[in-house]
Every structure is written in C-alpha cells, then in structure tokens.
Design a protein around this motif. Structure first.
Motif, PDB file in Angstrom:
ATOM      1  N   PRO A 275       0.721  -1.263  -0.030  1.00  0.00           N
ATOM      2  CA  PRO A 275       0.050  -0.575  -0.108  1.00  0.00           C
ATOM      3  C   PRO A 275       0.150   0.991  -0.337  1.00  0.00           C
ATOM      4  O   PRO A 275       0.499   2.048  -0.337  1.00  0.00           O
ATOM      5  N   GLU A 276       2.013   1.406   0.590  1.00  0.00           N
ATOM      6  CA  GLU A 276       2.861   3.055   0.477  1.00  0.00           C
ATOM      7  C   GLU A 276       3.954   2.223  -0.414  1.00  0.00           C
ATOM      8  O   GLU A 276       4.749   2.637   0.175  1.00  0.00           O
ATOM      9  N   GLY A 277       3.823   1.502  -1.198  1.00  0.00           N
ATOM     10  CA  GLY A 277       4.627   1.740  -2.109  1.00  0.00           C
ATOM     11  C   GLY A 277       5.901   0.801  -1.839  1.00  0.00           C
ATOM     12  O   GLY A 277       7.271   0.684  -2.485  1.00  0.00           O
ATOM     13  N   GLU A 278       5.788   0.018  -0.726  1.00  0.00           N
ATOM     14  CA  GLU A 278       6.905  -1.256  -0.185  1.00  0.00           C
ATOM     15  C   GLU A 278       7.558  -2.058  -1.250  1.00  0.00           C
ATOM     16  O   GLU A 278       6.528  -2.484  -2.038  1.00  0.00           O
ATOM     17  N   PRO A 279       8.468  -2.880  -1.596  1.00  0.00           N
ATOM     18  CA  PRO A 279       8.473  -3.897  -2.287  1.00  0.00           C
ATOM     19  C   PRO A 279       7.637  -5.346  -1.847  1.00  0.00           C
ATOM     20  O   PRO A 279       7.595  -4.948   0.035  1.00  0.00           O
ATOM     21  N   VAL A 280       7.401  -5.972  -2.294  1.00  0.00           N
ATOM     22  CA  VAL A 280       7.075  -6.996  -1.576  1.00  0.00           C
ATOM     23  C   VAL A 280       7.616  -8.159  -2.437  1.00  0.00           C
ATOM     24  O   VAL A 280       7.430  -8.596  -3.818  1.00  0.00           O
ATOM     25  N   LEU A 281       8.494  -9.086  -1.751  1.00  0.00           N
ATOM     26  CA  LEU A 281       9.053 -10.275  -2.168  1.00  0.00           C
ATOM     27  C   LEU A 281       8.044 -11.289  -2.715  1.00  0.00           C
ATOM     28  O   LEU A 281       7.150 -11.897  -2.157  1.00  0.00           O
ATOM     29  N   LEU A 282       8.834 -12.334  -4.079  1.00  0.00           N
ATOM     30  CA  LEU A 282       7.705 -12.641  -4.216  1.00  0.00           C
ATOM     31  C   LEU A 282       7.303 -14.147  -3.516  1.00  0.00           C
ATOM     32  O   LEU A 282       6.040 -14.610  -3.687  1.00  0.00           O
ATOM     33  N   GLU A 283       7.830 -14.356  -2.770  1.00  0.00           N
ATOM     34  CA  GLU A 283       7.414 -15.469  -1.996  1.00  0.00           C
ATOM     35  C   GLU A 283       6.261 -15.031  -0.138  1.00  0.00           C
ATOM     36  O   GLU A 283       5.547 -15.786   0.038  1.00  0.00           O
ATOM     37  N   GLU A 284       5.850 -13.309  -1.237  1.00  0.00           N
ATOM     38  CA  GLU A 284       5.076 -13.030   0.191  1.00  0.00           C
ATOM     39  C   GLU A 284       3.660 -12.446  -1.112  1.00  0.00           C
ATOM     40  O   GLU A 284       2.685 -11.887  -0.188  1.00  0.00           O
ATOM     41  N   GLN A 285       4.234 -12.220  -1.893  1.00  0.00           N
ATOM     42  CA  GLN A 285       3.005 -11.368  -2.997  1.00  0.00           C
ATOM     43  C   GLN A 285       1.864 -12.755  -2.693  1.00  0.00           C
ATOM     44  O   GLN A 285       1.751 -14.009  -2.426  1.00  0.00           O
TER      45      GLN A 285
END
Length: 433
Positions: A275-285
């Motif tokens: 939501p804040e533009g932070e990166p989301v790792l593949l395993e957490e997407q």
C-alpha cells in the motif's frame, strides 16, 4: 500501453460527428501514441531524414488539434496525419533547395543500400508488415552509443517526449535532448542506412535491438533510483515495443522469448508493491493479483521460443519466469528445474547477476547454507559491489541461518547501494528487526 496495436480508427468518432476540443485532444493523443512509430518510419523512409520526419509529424499533430474539433476525427486518423505530414515535408523541401539536395543524396544512398542488400523475408509473406522494423534497426545501430540507442528508441518508437525520456533515466531534459540530437546527427553524418540488415547481418544485429527493449523494461520493473520501485509506464512501453518486434519478426524465436519474458514478469506488477509502495518479496505476494491472461499469453510464447533449435537467453529466462508464475506458492515451485535452467543461462550468458539468481534458487532447493556458499564465492566480483540484490540475498540467507549480526552487515551494505526510497525503507525495517 501493453495491448496489441489497434487499427487507426478503432474507438474514435467518424468525421462529421463533431467532438469537443478536449475530446479531440484526447483522440489525437491516442492516435499519436499508436501511430507515431509508423508515421516516423514512413516519413523517414520517404524523405531520408529523421529530424524532418519528427518536425512534420509534430506539425501534423498541431494541424489535427486545429481541424478535428470542428470537423470531427477522420475515420482513418493515422492516414490523415501521414498525408498532412507528407505535404508539409514537400512544402519545406520546395522552400529549402539546399536541404532538398542533401536529402536527395541520403535517398540515393538508401536506394543503393537496398539494391545491394534487400531486406530479408522476415514476415513470411514476402514483405514487411510496416516500416517500423527499419526504424528499430536504425535507432539501435551499433555505431550509436548505448545510452543514445535507448533514448532514441524511446523517443521515436515508444512515442515518449524528450522530457519523459529524461525523467525515465533521471537526467535533466537538456542532457537527454543533447543525447537525442547527438544520435540523430550520427545517423545523418555516418549515413546509417534505413533498412533491415541482410540475412548475414541479422543474427549479429538483432541481439542489440532486443537488448534495448529489455533495458527499457528493466528500468521500469526495478527503477535504478527515485521515489518508486516500479516505473509501470516505462515497463508498459517496453512490452508494447516487444509486441511490435515480435509481430514484425514472427520467425525470430528470441523476439518471442523477449516478449514472453516481459509478459510473465509484468504480470506480477500489482502484487510487487504494498500500500505504501514498499517492495513485496515473491514468496509474500498475493498470487491472486497476478494477471492470469498475461501469464497464459507468455506461456504460449515460451513454447514458441524454445521450439525449433537451441534456446536463446531470453527464451531461457522466460521459461524460468513461467515456472514461477505456474506455481501455486513458493514451496511448490519446481526449484530443481529452475536451477537447471539457470545452468543453461549461465552457459549462454556468463554473468555474476545470473550467478546470484542461481544461488538463490539453489538455496530454495538445497537449503540456505548451500546458497550462501555460492554467494560468498562471488564476493570478489566487482560488479556486485553496487548491486543491492546481492547483499539482500546474503542478508536473507544469513537470517534464515540465525546469523543475525552478519545479516545486519549485509543489509547495511545493501542500504548504501539501494537506489529507490521504497528499497531503502524496506531495508531499514529489516535492520530494525
């Protein structure tokens, strides 16, 4: 942005219906984005000068903004723009005899080059679908500097304005304008031919064309600096360029591989940031947010890219991306096959970045210790010192091994090299933990 090119008149009101000035401006913008490459290619082909082609294209757009609000948008707006631009070019040449004489020399050179090296039958139908392919090879000629090739491709084929290209690479508009002028001057003075390379040249020249489109996408997928992790506008333009290339070169498997790779990676765009533009790792997407239609299209192209001979680098990378996209979660991902594909990719294009990605895949297959050993073996590689994903990967594996102090050191190294604010914020959170 990433959709197939549409016919010039699709979705636009016909002449005589009348449109408001704002609607006309929107219509011109839509046509401009879709038709710019075609217009420039056709005009450059006809008059032999990219500067002249750009100038009369702009004048035709201005004419459209004056006429269309009162007269309605033509049924074939692209044809209207091309006819108007051609007339303006002819008028200019009549007024400037010296300019016309110089262009005549360029045209004579182009005709001679065509006679000596006719374009190969790359379409399967005996002729090119349109002239953008010649423009691709002109903009990415090896005589131009690498940064100039990318800038010119974005300006002429993606339809970005000079300020937009400058923003894409975070340089002043004046600096980018100088690059584009320098590239055009080089094309003119070196008499770089406006043509598709002959059959003997194409294998050598095509990788450079594909690399430019790939570089544009890479900057859009993971911005080198700035306030955002992704530049979706830039990534979308790269996908559109890859679509054009694949359509113009349907028999080239690496063109299919590049488009497949871009589609399969771009399909995850909505899940890659929080939501804040932070990166989301593949395993957490959230894989439910991945674009399934784009994934299916990419998977079909992977089959085409890998069929009929040895795989190329883009086809192999696309196959790796497909395995990620097909898996329900990280645990069920076929990591053994991904490692095997990275082995093939390393043989095709030896690179420390590929070696880092392979090490992470090995860690998922064999455990964090195995992956960390491979990463540590790359510690002396100078190209990885300013490559944040290397330090992040080490920090993540050290964390999984319970070596928090060493992980903190790795995360600090990544923080020093990180280019975007979302990356830095995520690394600060990791250090806080």
């Amino acid at each position: 942005m990433a959709g197939e090119d549409v016919s010039a008149g699709e979705g636009l009101p016909a002449a005589g219906e009348g449109v408001a000035a704002g609607e006309a401006a929107e219509a011109v913008e839509a046509v401009f984005r879709e038709e710019r490459g075609l217009l420039l290619a056709s005009l450059t082909r006809r008059f032999g000068d990219l500067d002249l082609a750009e100038e009369v294209t702009s004048e035709a757009i201005e004419a459209a903004l004056r006429h269309w609000p009162a007269e309605g948008v033509p049924a074939r707006p692209g044809a209207w723009l091309l006819t108007t631009a051609r007339r303006k070019a002819v008028d200019r040449l009549r007024r400037d005899r010296a300019y016309a004489a110089r262009l005549a020399v360029l045209q004579a050179d182009a005709e001679r080059d065509e006679a000596l090296a006719p374009p190969p039958d790359v379409s399967g139908a005996g002729e090119l679908p349109d002239e953008r392919l010649q423009l691709f090879f002109t903009c990415t000629h090896p005589a131009l500097a690498a940064e100039d090739r990318t800038a010119l491709t974005l300006r002429c084929l993606a339809g970005l304005t000079t300020p937009e290209v400058a923003r894409a690479f975070l340089v002043p508009t004046a600096t980018m304008a100088q690059r584009i002028v320098r590239a055009k001057k080089k094309i003119r003075e070196a008499r770089i031919p406006f043509r598709v390379p002959g059959p003997d040249e194409l294998p050598e020249r095509l990788p450079g064309v594909l690399q430019v489109v790939y570089s544009v996408f890479t900057e859009g997928y993971a911005a080198s600096s700035g306030p955002r992790l992704q530049r979706l506008d830039l990534a979308g333009e790269a996908v559109r360029l890859a679509r054009i290339l694949h359509r113009l070169l349907p028999g080239e498997r690496e063109a299919a591989g590049l488009l497949a790779l871009l589609l399969l990676v771009h399909a995850r765009r909505d899940a890659r940031t929080g939501p804040e533009g932070e990166p989301v790792l593949l395993e957490e997407q959230d894989r439910g947010r991945w674009d399934r239609a784009m994934i299916e299209e990419g998977r079909a192209l992977v089959v085409r890219a890998l069929t009929g001979g040895p795989a190329g680098p883009y086809g192999v990378q696309a196959a790796i991306a497909a395995l990620h996209d097909e898996a329900a979660d990280v645990e069920s991902t076929d990591w053994a096959q991904i490692v095997a594909l990275y082995d093939v990719l390393l043989a095709l294009t030896p690179s420390p970045v590929v070696a880092v990605n392979r090490a992470v895949a090995v860690a998922m297959r064999d455990g964090p210790g195995a992956g960390l050993a491979l990463l540590d073996a790359l510690a002396g590689e100078p190209r990885l010192r300013a490559y944040p994903p290397y330090a992040v990967a080490r920090g993540d594996l050290l964390t999984r091994l319970g070596r928090e102090g060493e992980a903190a050191v790795a995360y600090r190294e990544a923080l020093e090299a990180a280019g975007t604010e979302p990356e830095r914020a995520a690394l600060r959170r990791k250090l806080g933990e």
